[in-house]
Design an enzyme around this catalytic site. Structure first.
Site, short mmCIF file in Angstrom:
data_model
loop_
_atom_site.label_atom_id
_atom_site.label_comp_id
_atom_site.label_asym_id
_atom_site.label_seq_id
_atom_site.Cartn_x
_atom_site.Cartn_y
_atom_site.Cartn_z
N ARG A 1 -99.07 35.59 -9.05
CA ARG A 1 -99.44 34.21 -9.38
C ARG A 1 -98.50 33.22 -8.71
O ARG A 1 -98.92 32.17 -8.20
CB ARG A 1 -99.44 34.02 -10.89
CG ARG A 1 -100.09 32.71 -11.37
CD ARG A 1 -99.10 31.58 -11.53
NE ARG A 1 -97.97 32.00 -12.31
CZ ARG A 1 -96.74 31.54 -12.12
NH1 ARG A 1 -96.48 30.66 -11.18
NH2 ARG A 1 -95.75 31.98 -12.86
N PHE B 1 -91.36 25.68 -0.83
CA PHE B 1 -90.93 24.42 -1.43
C PHE B 1 -89.44 24.53 -1.72
O PHE B 1 -89.03 25.34 -2.57
CB PHE B 1 -91.73 24.19 -2.71
CG PHE B 1 -91.50 22.88 -3.41
CD1 PHE B 1 -92.27 21.77 -3.10
CD2 PHE B 1 -90.55 22.76 -4.41
CE1 PHE B 1 -92.11 20.56 -3.77
CE2 PHE B 1 -90.37 21.56 -5.09
CZ PHE B 1 -91.16 20.46 -4.77
N PRO C 1 -77.94 26.39 -4.57
CA PRO C 1 -77.01 27.28 -5.28
C PRO C 1 -76.30 26.60 -6.44
O PRO C 1 -76.04 27.22 -7.47
CB PRO C 1 -76.04 27.71 -4.18
CG PRO C 1 -76.83 27.63 -2.92
CD PRO C 1 -77.74 26.46 -3.11
N SER D 1 -77.38 23.50 -7.74
CA SER D 1 -78.25 22.42 -8.22
C SER D 1 -79.56 23.02 -8.69
O SER D 1 -80.48 23.23 -7.90
CB SER D 1 -78.49 21.39 -7.11
OG SER D 1 -79.41 20.41 -7.52
N TRP E 1 -83.45 30.48 -4.17
CA TRP E 1 -84.54 30.96 -5.01
C TRP E 1 -85.89 30.38 -4.55
O TRP E 1 -86.68 29.91 -5.36
CB TRP E 1 -84.29 30.64 -6.49
CG TRP E 1 -83.00 31.16 -7.01
CD1 TRP E 1 -81.94 30.44 -7.43
CD2 TRP E 1 -82.63 32.54 -7.14
NE1 TRP E 1 -80.91 31.26 -7.81
CE2 TRP E 1 -81.30 32.56 -7.66
CE3 TRP E 1 -83.26 33.76 -6.88
CZ2 TRP E 1 -80.63 33.75 -7.91
CZ3 TRP E 1 -82.58 34.94 -7.12
CH2 TRP E 1 -81.29 34.92 -7.64
N ILE E 2 -86.13 30.46 -3.25
CA ILE E 2 -87.32 29.86 -2.67
C ILE E 2 -88.39 30.93 -2.45
O ILE E 2 -88.28 31.78 -1.56
CB ILE E 2 -86.98 29.15 -1.33
CG1 ILE E 2 -85.78 28.21 -1.52
CG2 ILE E 2 -88.20 28.42 -0.82
CD1 ILE E 2 -85.96 27.16 -2.61
N GLU F 1 -89.12 26.43 -12.67
CA GLU F 1 -89.91 25.24 -12.96
C GLU F 1 -89.46 24.57 -14.26
O GLU F 1 -90.25 23.99 -15.00
CB GLU F 1 -91.41 25.55 -13.04
CG GLU F 1 -91.96 26.53 -12.03
CD GLU F 1 -91.85 26.05 -10.60
OE1 GLU F 1 -91.36 24.95 -10.38
OE2 GLU F 1 -92.24 26.81 -9.70
#
Length: 390
Positions: free
Chosen positions: A96, A135, A140, A142, A168-169, A369
């Site tokens: 997903r 996106f 690291p 922030s 973490w993209i 998120e």
């Protein structure tokens, strides 16, 4: 009168229109045929093999940017998009995420804030799955405080030059275009960055214990030079990326309903067939109490998702509605996954069953998120009128 169906105990699908039911059925069939037989192996391997081939299949299915209008997107509606997220996350949160990052974050940002030239350049190919996007907001140092980002964009003549690191993209190491957010002298701006640009590098993050059927990267921008037209003209200020995140969170509100439903159905089947002390474990009161609590959580989460979807379609969805859905539904899904794992006993820790895989994935979903704490504070600020983030 027939007993309620465990898969949809409150018959929420009766609240959908025919087109929405057809879209959900199509997504469920694709997920069962193309994804479910392989996802445990992908999780075990820690990646999605051949992501571009999978992207083209998703493009043919029409799910990339399906809630957007024009540029090859179907404008199918918010609830329809949510239903697809539900069916994909019933297989795995990583699958997903692959779709929602492409459609809600990367495509959504270009669709909302891009120039007509940028939309024509990127969106049709992204909708078809020919091109992949990512996106880049988190860094690291922030995460929950994106306003503290260190990535900078400075002007050199008419060009922009970007320096910084994003962390973490999702899809970062396979993307063709990265929507990068950077601090400028006039505030936060967004940029459509071709990943072939000199100085752009992406490194896949290894050794994850969650969301393993997903490609996650660290992006480094070392003097990436872009023409002036790479800037997204409508994306000025921190509110721009945060509005994109709200779209992605909406997909999570729906997606975790699918993960919870998968765990419930797996636990129910196991409880009916696993025998101990001469009878199925589902015949014991303690197991039935767990199943009753699980069906409550799954259906409450489903009602929440559908209500927020209808509010969104009516133009009446406040960002705190999405925070309520993300906070409540992820918590519910975590409870369901934990109970399902306990019903499976020792078998529940293997990839032969989906429950621990969902349980581990939901640890990530609870964080990205917007963490649980951030959404709780968002609700608190809406209720009291007093922001307490600082």
């Amino acid at each position: 009168m027939n007993a309620p169906d465990a898969q949809d105990f409150l018959d929420l699908d009766s609240q959908l229109d025919d087109a929405e039911r057809d879209i959900a059925a199509t997504a469920r069939g694709f997920a069962a045929r193309r994804l479910a037989p392989h996802v445990a192996d992908w999780f075990d391997a820690g990646t999605i093999p051949e992501p571009r081939a999978l992207a083209r299949e998703f493009g043919e299915l029409g799910v990339f940017g399906m809630h957007l209008a024009g540029y090859g997107c179907s404008d199918a509606g918010d609830v329809a998009y949510g239903l697809v997220c539900r069916e994909l996350e019933a297989v795995d949160s990583g699958v997903r995420s692959f779709v929602s990052v492409q459609g809600s974050l990367a495509m959504g940002a270009i669709h909302r804030f891009g120039s007509e030239e940028q939309k024509q350049e990127w969106l049709p190919a992204m909708a078809s799955g020919s091109l992949l996007g990512c996106f880049g907001l988190t860094e690291p140092d922030s995460g929950s405080d994106p306003g503290s980002m260190r990535t900078r964009a400075r002007r050199e003549g008419s060009d922009w030059v970007l320096d910084g690191t994003k962390m973490w993209i999702t899809n970062g190491s396979v993307a063709d275009v990265a929507v990068i957010w950077a601090r400028t002298d006039s505030g936060v701006r967004g940029f459509a960055v071709p990943t072939s640009s000199p100085g752009f590098t992406a490194r896949e993050i290894p050794r994850k214990l969650s969301l393993r059927a997903s490609i996650t990267a660290e992006i480094t921008l070392d003097g990436v030079r872009l023409p002036a037209e790479a800037a997204l003209p409508g994306a000025e200020g921190l509110g721009a990326p945060l509005s994109c995140l709200n779209e992605a969170r909406f997909g999570i509100v729906w997606g975790v309903v699918g993960a919870a439903r998968s765990c419930l159905l797996a636990a129910l089947e196991y409880a009916k067939t696993r025998e101990q002390f001469g009878r199925p474990i589902g015949a014991f009161q303690l197991t039935q109490r767990k199943l009753a609590d699980m069906v409550l959580d799954v259906n409450h989460a489903g009602m929440t998702a559908l209500r927020i979807g209808r509010l969104k379609e009516a133009g009446a969805c406040h960002h705190s509605h999405v925070s309520l859905g993300k906070l409540g539904n992820v918590r519910a899904a975590q409870r369901v996954a934990s109970a399902a794992r306990s019903i499976h006993g020792a078998n529940g820790i293997t990839l032969d069953y989906p429950v621990l895989r969902h349980m581990l994935n939901l640890e990530t979903v609870a964080t990205y998120e917007g963490t649980e704490e951030v959404h709780a504070l968002n609700l608190g600020a809406t209720l009291t009128g007093h922001p307490a983030f600082r």
